[in-house]
Design a protein around this motif. Structure first.
Motif, PDB file in Angstrom:
ATOM      1  N   HIS A 156     -10.710 -10.313 -14.250  1.00  0.00           N
ATOM      2  CA  HIS A 156     -10.026 -10.722 -13.022  1.00  0.00           C
ATOM      3  C   HIS A 156      -8.515 -10.558 -13.140  1.00  0.00           C
ATOM      4  CE1 HIS A 156     -13.544 -11.899 -10.870  1.00  0.00           C
ATOM      5  NE2 HIS A 156     -13.887 -12.812 -11.753  1.00  0.00           N
ATOM      6  N   ALA A 157      -7.997 -10.688 -14.359  1.00  0.00           N
ATOM      7  CA  ALA A 157      -6.556 -10.511 -14.578  1.00  0.00           C
ATOM      8  C   ALA A 157      -6.189  -9.027 -14.644  1.00  0.00           C
ATOM      9  CB  ALA A 157      -6.134 -11.206 -15.872  1.00  0.00           C
ATOM     10  N   GLY A 158      -7.183  -8.163 -14.743  1.00  0.00           N
ATOM     11  CA  GLY A 158      -6.905  -6.726 -14.886  1.00  0.00           C
ATOM     12  C   GLY A 158      -6.348  -6.410 -16.266  1.00  0.00           C
ATOM     13  N   GLY A 159      -6.779  -7.190 -17.252  1.00  0.00           N
ATOM     14  CA  GLY A 159      -6.222  -7.072 -18.594  1.00  0.00           C
ATOM     15  C   GLY A 159      -6.824  -5.958 -19.425  1.00  0.00           C
ATOM     16  N   THR A 160      -5.996  -5.439 -20.322  1.00  0.00           N
ATOM     17  CA  THR A 160      -6.410  -4.472 -21.326  1.00  0.00           C
ATOM     18  C   THR A 160      -6.544  -5.227 -22.635  1.00  0.00           C
ATOM     19  OG1 THR A 160      -5.144  -2.724 -20.234  1.00  0.00           O
ATOM     20  CG2 THR A 160      -5.732  -2.350 -22.539  1.00  0.00           C
ATOM     21  N   LEU A 161      -7.690  -5.095 -23.312  1.00  0.00           N
ATOM     22  CA  LEU A 161      -7.887  -5.782 -24.591  1.00  0.00           C
ATOM     23  C   LEU A 161      -7.050  -5.116 -25.672  1.00  0.00           C
ATOM     24  CD1 LEU A 161     -11.654  -6.695 -25.064  1.00  0.00           C
ATOM     25  CD2 LEU A 161      -9.691  -8.230 -24.943  1.00  0.00           C
ATOM     26  N   VAL A 162      -6.271  -5.930 -26.382  1.00  0.00           N
ATOM     27  CA  VAL A 162      -5.391  -5.436 -27.437  1.00  0.00           C
ATOM     28  C   VAL A 162      -5.361  -6.449 -28.572  1.00  0.00           C
ATOM     29  CG1 VAL A 162      -3.889  -4.111 -25.874  1.00  0.00           C
ATOM     30  CG2 VAL A 162      -3.389  -6.516 -26.311  1.00  0.00           C
ATOM     31  N   ASP A 163      -4.758  -6.060 -29.668  1.00  0.00           N
ATOM     32  CA  ASP A 163      -4.515  -6.970 -30.786  1.00  0.00           C
ATOM     33  C   ASP A 163      -3.014  -7.163 -30.888  1.00  0.00           C
ATOM     34  OD1 ASP A 163      -7.207  -7.378 -31.860  1.00  0.00           O
ATOM     35  OD2 ASP A 163      -7.144  -5.235 -32.314  1.00  0.00           O
ATOM     36  N   VAL A 164      -2.526  -8.261 -30.326  1.00  0.00           N
ATOM     37  CA  VAL A 164      -1.075  -8.491 -30.314  1.00  0.00           C
ATOM     38  C   VAL A 164      -0.692  -9.857 -30.866  1.00  0.00           C
ATOM     39  CG1 VAL A 164      -0.520  -6.820 -28.492  1.00  0.00           C
ATOM     40  CG2 VAL A 164      -1.120  -9.168 -27.863  1.00  0.00           C
ATOM     41  N   ARG A 165      -1.612 -10.527 -31.554  1.00  0.00           N
ATOM     42  CA  ARG A 165      -1.235 -11.826 -32.107  1.00  0.00           C
ATOM     43  C   ARG A 165      -0.598 -11.640 -33.471  1.00  0.00           C
ATOM     44  NH1 ARG A 165      -6.970 -14.875 -33.358  1.00  0.00           N
ATOM     45  NH2 ARG A 165      -8.033 -12.981 -32.854  1.00  0.00           N
ATOM     46  N   GLU A 166       0.297 -12.571 -33.804  1.00  0.00           N
ATOM     47  CA  GLU A 166       0.918 -12.554 -35.118  1.00  0.00           C
ATOM     48  C   GLU A 166      -0.167 -12.714 -36.164  1.00  0.00           C
ATOM     49  OE1 GLU A 166       3.915 -15.550 -35.688  1.00  0.00           O
ATOM     50  OE2 GLU A 166       5.390 -14.451 -34.498  1.00  0.00           O
ATOM     51  N   GLN A 167      -0.071 -11.931 -37.208  1.00  0.00           N
ATOM     52  CA  GLN A 167      -1.031 -12.037 -38.288  1.00  0.00           C
ATOM     53  C   GLN A 167      -0.531 -13.079 -39.279  1.00  0.00           C
ATOM     54  OE1 GLN A 167      -4.039 -10.203 -38.151  1.00  0.00           O
ATOM     55  NE2 GLN A 167      -3.131  -9.995 -36.126  1.00  0.00           N
ATOM     56  N   THR A 168      -1.428 -13.965 -39.693  1.00  0.00           N
ATOM     57  CA  THR A 168      -1.048 -14.971 -40.667  1.00  0.00           C
ATOM     58  C   THR A 168      -1.253 -14.413 -42.069  1.00  0.00           C
ATOM     59  OG1 THR A 168      -3.254 -15.917 -40.472  1.00  0.00           O
ATOM     60  CG2 THR A 168      -1.509 -16.945 -39.173  1.00  0.00           C
ATOM     61  N   ALA A 169      -0.423 -14.861 -42.975  1.00  0.00           N
ATOM     62  CA  ALA A 169      -0.462 -14.329 -44.339  1.00  0.00           C
ATOM     63  C   ALA A 169      -1.743 -14.722 -45.047  1.00  0.00           C
ATOM     64  CB  ALA A 169       0.730 -14.834 -45.135  1.00  0.00           C
TER      65      ALA A 169
END
Length: 169
Positions: A156-169
């Motif tokens: 509904h948001a018209g979103g594209t799935l991506v990986d954009v979260r900060e990676q934790t160590a």
């Protein structure tokens, strides 16, 4: 509030009017919960709902080379601005200020829903949202939230799935 039998279901009265209209236009019948205290942060929202912090959807506006972009992120994660920049092929990405957020979406920070905005913007949805059967997002005010399955919310948001979260160590 009474409606005749021929009138479509009235939009949820607790949602922001613009968002209630968006729900109606999309044919979505969702439960909008209102809280007496603001749930401006993901932590406040999760505590009020009684769900995991990662089930909260943060609707965050960024500026990519001056153009507003919406990023949908789970409440327990942070957006990696460099990953957003790379995803968009932009020279510069930064968090949008409160005025641009309101101008772009029609809502104040802390109440921005994932769709039903004043203007059409590009939407990036972090893949981590799919980790739950149900997620909760703002319904246009800092006092209201609604549940939806993440695939429907992103669609509904018209979103594209991506990986954009900060990676934790």
């Amino acid at each position: 509030m009474s409606t005749s039998d021929t009138t479509p279901t009235a939009p949820p009265s607790d949602a922001h009017p613009r968002f209630a209209e968006a729900l109606r236009e999309l044919g979505l019948d969702v439960e909008v919960r209102r809280f007496p205290d603001a749930t401006r942060t993901a932590v406040e929202a999760a505590a009020a709902i009684g769900c995991a912090l990662s089930q909260i959807v943060k609707s965050l506006i960024f500026e990519a080379d001056g153009t507003p972009v919406l990023v949908l992120m789970d409440g327990s994660s942070r957006v990696d601005v460099e990953r957003v920049r790379a995803e968009l092929g932009a020279a510069e990405v930064k968090r949008a200020g409160a005025d641009l957020v309101r101008e772009t979406t029609g809502y104040a920070i802390g109440g921005v829903p994932p769709f039903g905005h004043r203007t059409r913007t590009r939407v990036l949805a972090d893949r981590g949202l799919l980790d739950h059967p149900v997620v909760w997002a703002a319904a246009g005010t800092p006092h209201t939230v609604f549940p939806l399955d993440p695939k429907s919310l992103i669609a509904h948001a018209g979103g594209t799935l991506v990986d954009v979260r900060e990676q934790t160590a």
